[in-house]
Design a protein around this motif. Sequence first.
Motif, PDB file in Angstrom:
ATOM      1  N   LEU A 233       0.808  -1.222   0.000  1.00 19.86           N
ATOM      2  CA  LEU A 233       0.000   0.000   0.000  1.00 19.86           C
ATOM      3  C   LEU A 233       0.839   1.269   0.000  1.00 19.86           C
ATOM      4  O   LEU A 233       0.292   2.360  -0.120  1.00 19.86           O
ATOM      5  N   GLY A 234       2.143   1.153   0.149  1.00 14.27           N
ATOM      6  CA  GLY A 234       3.025   2.317   0.110  1.00 14.27           C
ATOM      7  C   GLY A 234       2.851   3.225   1.316  1.00 14.27           C
ATOM      8  O   GLY A 234       2.248   2.862   2.323  1.00 14.27           O
ATOM      9  N   LEU A 235       3.403   4.436   1.191  1.00 16.24           N
ATOM     10  CA  LEU A 235       3.288   5.430   2.256  1.00 16.24           C
ATOM     11  C   LEU A 235       1.845   5.902   2.321  1.00 16.24           C
ATOM     12  O   LEU A 235       1.290   6.364   1.333  1.00 16.24           O
ATOM     13  N   ARG A 236       1.230   5.764   3.461  1.00 19.66           N
ATOM     14  CA  ARG A 236      -0.183   6.111   3.634  1.00 19.66           C
ATOM     15  C   ARG A 236      -0.377   6.678   5.027  1.00 19.66           C
ATOM     16  O   ARG A 236       0.490   6.526   5.890  1.00 19.66           O
ATOM     17  N   PRO A 237      -1.519   7.339   5.263  1.00 20.34           N
ATOM     18  CA  PRO A 237      -1.754   7.931   6.587  1.00 20.34           C
ATOM     19  C   PRO A 237      -1.654   6.893   7.710  1.00 20.34           C
ATOM     20  O   PRO A 237      -2.034   5.738   7.551  1.00 20.34           O
ATOM     21  N   LEU A 238      -1.135   7.361   8.818  1.00 20.66           N
ATOM     22  CA  LEU A 238      -0.952   6.502   9.983  1.00 20.66           C
ATOM     23  C   LEU A 238      -1.699   7.043  11.191  1.00 20.66           C
ATOM     24  O   LEU A 238      -2.359   6.293  11.902  1.00 20.66           O
ATOM     25  N   LEU A 239      -1.634   8.345  11.419  1.00 15.08           N
ATOM     26  CA  LEU A 239      -2.181   8.929  12.643  1.00 15.08           C
ATOM     27  C   LEU A 239      -3.336   9.903  12.406  1.00 15.08           C
ATOM     28  O   LEU A 239      -4.232  10.006  13.243  1.00 15.08           O
ATOM     29  N   LEU A 240      -3.305  10.632  11.322  1.00 12.17           N
ATOM     30  CA  LEU A 240      -4.289  11.690  11.087  1.00 12.17           C
ATOM     31  C   LEU A 240      -5.571  11.140  10.466  1.00 12.17           C
ATOM     32  O   LEU A 240      -5.546  10.118   9.787  1.00 12.17           O
ATOM     33  N   PRO A 241      -6.697  11.813  10.679  1.00 17.18           N
ATOM     34  CA  PRO A 241      -7.967  11.327  10.119  1.00 17.18           C
ATOM     35  C   PRO A 241      -7.988  11.442   8.594  1.00 17.18           C
ATOM     36  O   PRO A 241      -7.257  12.237   7.995  1.00 17.18           O
ATOM     37  N   ASP A 242      -8.836  10.639   7.967  1.00 21.47           N
ATOM     38  CA  ASP A 242      -9.000  10.692   6.515  1.00 21.47           C
ATOM     39  C   ASP A 242      -9.371  12.102   6.084  1.00 21.47           C
ATOM     40  O   ASP A 242     -10.177  12.767   6.728  1.00 21.47           O
ATOM     41  N   GLY A 243      -8.787  12.553   5.009  1.00 18.84           N
ATOM     42  CA  GLY A 243      -9.102  13.862   4.476  1.00 18.84           C
ATOM     43  C   GLY A 243      -8.306  15.000   5.086  1.00 18.84           C
ATOM     44  O   GLY A 243      -8.457  16.144   4.679  1.00 18.84           O
ATOM     45  N   PHE A 244      -7.462  14.730   6.064  1.00 22.03           N
ATOM     46  CA  PHE A 244      -6.658  15.793   6.682  1.00 22.03           C
ATOM     47  C   PHE A 244      -5.675  16.324   5.656  1.00 22.03           C
ATOM     48  O   PHE A 244      -5.012  15.569   4.963  1.00 22.03           O
ATOM     49  N   GLU A 245      -5.574  17.629   5.558  1.00 21.52           N
ATOM     50  CA  GLU A 245      -4.659  18.252   4.616  1.00 21.52           C
ATOM     51  C   GLU A 245      -3.561  18.982   5.371  1.00 21.52           C
ATOM     52  O   GLU A 245      -3.819  19.676   6.343  1.00 21.52           O
ATOM     53  N   GLY A 246      -2.353  18.815   4.894  1.00 21.27           N
ATOM     54  CA  GLY A 246      -1.239  19.527   5.490  1.00 21.27           C
ATOM     55  C   GLY A 246      -0.277  18.611   6.217  1.00 21.27           C
ATOM     56  O   GLY A 246      -0.488  17.406   6.343  1.00 21.27           O
ATOM     57  N   THR A 247       0.799  19.203   6.676  1.00 21.78           N
ATOM     58  CA  THR A 247       1.847  18.492   7.399  1.00 21.78           C
ATOM     59  C   THR A 247       2.038  19.202   8.739  1.00 21.78           C
ATOM     60  O   THR A 247       2.769  20.185   8.833  1.00 21.78           O
ATOM     61  N   PRO A 248       1.374  18.722   9.793  1.00 17.74           N
ATOM     62  CA  PRO A 248       1.290  19.468  11.051  1.00 17.74           C
ATOM     63  C   PRO A 248       2.588  19.694  11.810  1.00 17.74           C
ATOM     64  O   PRO A 248       2.631  20.563  12.667  1.00 17.74           O
ATOM     65  N   LEU A 249       3.651  18.974  11.530  1.00 15.45           N
ATOM     66  CA  LEU A 249       4.890  19.213  12.268  1.00 15.45           C
ATOM     67  C   LEU A 249       5.877  20.088  11.501  1.00 15.45           C
ATOM     68  O   LEU A 249       6.986  20.321  11.974  1.00 15.45           O
ATOM     69  N   ARG A 250       5.457  20.623  10.367  1.00 18.23           N
ATOM     70  CA  ARG A 250       6.289  21.563   9.629  1.00 18.23           C
ATOM     71  C   ARG A 250       6.079  22.961  10.192  1.00 18.23           C
ATOM     72  O   ARG A 250       4.991  23.327  10.633  1.00 18.23           O
ATOM     73  N   LYS A 251       7.120  23.768  10.165  1.00 15.24           N
ATOM     74  CA  LYS A 251       7.028  25.131  10.687  1.00 15.24           C
ATOM     75  C   LYS A 251       6.057  25.981   9.888  1.00 15.24           C
ATOM     76  O   LYS A 251       5.490  26.934  10.404  1.00 15.24           O
ATOM     77  N   SER A 252       5.843  25.650   8.630  1.00 13.83           N
ATOM     78  CA  SER A 252       4.960  26.437   7.774  1.00 13.83           C
ATOM     79  C   SER A 252       3.484  26.116   7.998  1.00 13.83           C
ATOM     80  O   SER A 252       2.628  26.818   7.476  1.00 13.83           O
ATOM     81  N   PHE A 253       3.168  25.097   8.780  1.00 11.23           N
ATOM     82  CA  PHE A 253       1.784  24.695   9.011  1.00 11.23           C
ATOM     83  C   PHE A 253       1.109  25.695   9.954  1.00 11.23           C
ATOM     84  O   PHE A 253       1.611  25.969  11.040  1.00 11.23           O
TER      85      PHE A 253
END
Length: 176
Positions: free
Chosen positions: A111-131
């Motif tokens: 299945l490759g790289l896929r969501p692990l922790l965030l809910p379906d449909g979440f957009e963005g990268t929450p641990l980036r400084k630009s978030f």
Amino acid sequence: MPQQDLTVTPPEWLRAVREAHEDGFTYFDWLSAVDESDREDAPGLDIVCHLIDPVPTPERDQRALLMRTRVPLGESVQSITGVFAGAARHERETHEMFGQDFEGFVDGTGLGLRPLLLPDGFEGTPLRKSFVLAARATRPRPGGKEPGEGHSSKSPSRRRVAAPGVPGPEWGPREP
């Protein structure tokens, strides 16, 4: 336990992890990223991996190795799942939270790289400084007062600095 630090370039990353494994660092501890996108000299993400040699010898104690590589923004790095299968969960989390791609990622599911922790449909990268944190767009920063606010404190010499995740004024006025 003495720890060694090793910094390699992204093309050397997978080879360096393999060599560390062959050198006795057979225990994979963790892998994550550090957002260094605001660095002037070489912006990007630091991919950091901690490995341990769990077998002490009469000559030395257990050893630890902290490996890192700076990956320029938007570029991928080789996956280490072929060396440490346990790295799959860590690479998925790093991909989801920082947006880092890992070439050759394999976890046995196909299945490759896929969501692990965030809910379906979440957009963005929450641990980036630009978030931009939504809560910071609607409310002022919680906690202690900023310099120059409240009581009679005056500190005109300090410039006001926004905490990470606080949106700029283009987001509009915030409610008090």
